[in-house]
Design an enzyme around this catalytic site. Structure first.
Site, PDB file in Angstrom:
ATOM      1  N   LYS A   1     127.481  22.924  58.429  1.00  0.00           N
ATOM      2  CA  LYS A   1     129.137  22.817  59.013  1.00  0.00           C
ATOM      3  C   LYS A   1     129.903  23.948  58.873  1.00  0.00           C
ATOM      4  CE  LYS A   1     129.648  19.354  56.351  1.00  0.00           C
ATOM      5  NZ  LYS A   1     128.016  18.784  56.019  1.00  0.00           N
TER       6      LYS A   1
ATOM      7  N   ARG B   1     134.335  11.146  54.361  1.00  0.00           N
ATOM      8  CA  ARG B   1     133.106  10.883  53.767  1.00  0.00           C
ATOM      9  C   ARG B   1     133.233   9.679  53.322  1.00  0.00           C
ATOM     10  NH1 ARG B   1     132.493  16.724  52.206  1.00  0.00           N
ATOM     11  NH2 ARG B   1     130.231  16.318  50.941  1.00  0.00           N
TER      12      ARG B   1
ATOM     13  N   ARG C   1     120.538  28.477  49.720  1.00  0.00           N
ATOM     14  CA  ARG C   1     121.365  28.818  49.428  1.00  0.00           C
ATOM     15  C   ARG C   1     122.381  29.408  48.968  1.00  0.00           C
ATOM     16  NH1 ARG C   1     125.886  24.791  51.914  1.00  0.00           N
ATOM     17  NH2 ARG C   1     126.317  23.867  49.859  1.00  0.00           N
TER      18      ARG C   1
ATOM     19  N   ARG D   1     125.578  27.800  44.784  1.00  0.00           N
ATOM     20  CA  ARG D   1     127.307  26.665  43.556  1.00  0.00           C
ATOM     21  C   ARG D   1     126.258  25.656  42.568  1.00  0.00           C
ATOM     22  NH1 ARG D   1     129.109  24.287  49.033  1.00  0.00           N
ATOM     23  NH2 ARG D   1     129.102  22.532  48.142  1.00  0.00           N
TER      24      ARG D   1
ATOM     25  N   ARG E   1     123.513  14.752  46.017  1.00  0.00           N
ATOM     26  CA  ARG E   1     124.590  14.673  47.348  1.00  0.00           C
ATOM     27  C   ARG E   1     123.615  13.899  48.893  1.00  0.00           C
ATOM     28  NH1 ARG E   1     125.091  20.175  47.060  1.00  0.00           N
ATOM     29  NH2 ARG E   1     126.333  20.200  49.222  1.00  0.00           N
TER      30      ARG E   1
HETATM   31  P1  ADP Z   1     128.636  19.782  51.296  1.00  0.00           P
HETATM   32  O1  ADP Z   1     129.307  19.251  52.567  1.00  0.00           O
HETATM   33  O2  ADP Z   1     127.572  20.783  52.073  1.00  0.00           O
HETATM   34  O3  ADP Z   1     128.169  18.967  50.334  1.00  0.00           O
HETATM   35  P2  ADP Z   1     131.227  20.799  50.782  1.00  0.00           P
HETATM   36  O4  ADP Z   1     131.409  22.190  50.089  1.00  0.00           O
HETATM   37  O5  ADP Z   1     131.784  19.807  51.780  1.00  0.00           O
HETATM   38  O6  ADP Z   1     129.495  20.157  50.216  1.00  0.00           O
HETATM   39  O7  ADP Z   1     131.899  19.749  49.535  1.00  0.00           O
HETATM   40  C1  ADP Z   1     131.495  20.082  48.445  1.00  0.00           C
HETATM   41  C2  ADP Z   1     131.898  18.604  47.500  1.00  0.00           C
HETATM   42  O8  ADP Z   1     133.385  18.623  46.954  1.00  0.00           O
HETATM   43  C3  ADP Z   1     131.066  17.305  47.501  1.00  0.00           C
HETATM   44  O9  ADP Z   1     130.154  17.367  47.247  1.00  0.00           O
HETATM   45  C4  ADP Z   1     132.025  16.336  46.486  1.00  0.00           C
HETATM   46  O10 ADP Z   1     131.586  16.085  45.354  1.00  0.00           O
HETATM   47  C5  ADP Z   1     133.613  17.247  46.751  1.00  0.00           C
HETATM   48  N1  ADP Z   1     134.027  16.387  47.921  1.00  0.00           N
HETATM   49  C6  ADP Z   1     134.071  17.610  49.071  1.00  0.00           C
HETATM   50  N2  ADP Z   1     135.060  17.302  50.671  1.00  0.00           N
HETATM   51  C7  ADP Z   1     135.242  15.379  50.105  1.00  0.00           C
HETATM   52  C8  ADP Z   1     135.861  14.079  50.640  1.00  0.00           C
HETATM   53  N3  ADP Z   1     136.340  14.140  52.028  1.00  0.00           N
HETATM   54  N4  ADP Z   1     135.617  13.264  49.905  1.00  0.00           N
HETATM   55  C9  ADP Z   1     135.031  13.195  48.770  1.00  0.00           C
HETATM   56  N5  ADP Z   1     135.008  14.493  47.602  1.00  0.00           N
HETATM   57  C10 ADP Z   1     134.366  15.692  48.007  1.00  0.00           C
END
Ligand code: ADP
Ligand code: ZN
Length: 213
Positions: free
Chosen positions: A13, A88, A127, A160, A171
């Protein structure tokens, strides 16, 4: 152009959103990037979110809902945006519905990228994120793993905190249980485009562009 980009962690994404935001000259809103930035800057938001994000859990719905709303209000959202990482949870879907209603955003494109679990685990493990320019790289694609292929900085491509093995699994489990049902929530409301996230980057981009046009 208003796009919601949806899919599992590691499906691509962020990579696609960055390409599309340049191509269409629209803002990329990544809730993950916003949180990581806040954590690095040690803002109140960052301090509140740090532990939760680093152990792979979701931050509270209301917090993230407010963050998205503020981000949209403070930009030219009519011009377009790519929302990456939100919604999410089903609760976040309700929050987004309300935000869109208020801002009169009516027909966003809903693009879903899909990939097998094994592939995303593999990608997340390899990554790295450049702390200098925020480029996402896969170490398997690099001859020189010390130099950022985008900005040339040395030793800035780091793993990360939440890409560590045990956290990655958690996750993906949260994605399966809590995030995946979002698709069901929106399937009657928007036209969903489901695309393969395991194709080469430029092929995925072309497929998204086809859907958008
Ligand atoms: P990925 O899609 O690779 O899991 P992101 O960079 O989108 O990673 O998100 C990293 C972290 O940020 C998530 O694991 C969560 O802890 C937090 N996060 C991001 N977006 C949300 C959301 N919409 N609701 C709750 N937590 C979020
Ligand atoms: Zn870089």
């Amino acid at each position: 152009m208003q796009i919601i980009l949806f899919g599992a962690p590691g499906v691509g994404k962020g990579t696609q959103a960055k390409i599309l935001s340049q191509k269409y000259n629209i803002k990329h809103i990544s809730t993950g990037d916003i949180l990581r930035h806040a954590i690095a800057e040690r803002t109140d938001l960052g301090n509140a979110a740090k532990e939760v994000v680093e152990r792979g859990d979701l931050v509270p719905d209301n917090l993230i809902g407010r963050l998205v709303k503020e981000t949209l209000i403070n930009m030219d959202y009519k011009k377009g945006f790519i929302l990456d990482g939100f919604p999410r949870t089903i609760t976040q879907c309700g929050l987004l519905d309300r935000i869109f209603e208020e801002l009169k955003i009516e027909n966003p494109y809903f693009v879903i990228l899909k990939a097998d679990t094994e592939i995303v685990v593999n990608r997340l493990t390899n990554r790295r994120l450049c702390t200098e320019c925020a480029t996402i790289v896969n170490i398997k694609d690099l001859d020189d793993t010390q130099t950022c292929p985008n900005c040339g900085a040395r030793n800035t491509c780091i793993k990360r905190e939440d890409d560590k093995d045990s956290v990655v699994r958690k996750r993906l489990e949260i994605y399966r249980k809590t995030t995946f049902p979002v698709i069901d929530y929106y399937k009657d409301k928007y036209t969903l485009a489901i695309l393969n996230g395991t194709d080469p980057i430029d092929v995925v981009t072309q497929n998204i562009i086809k859907v958008l046009s």
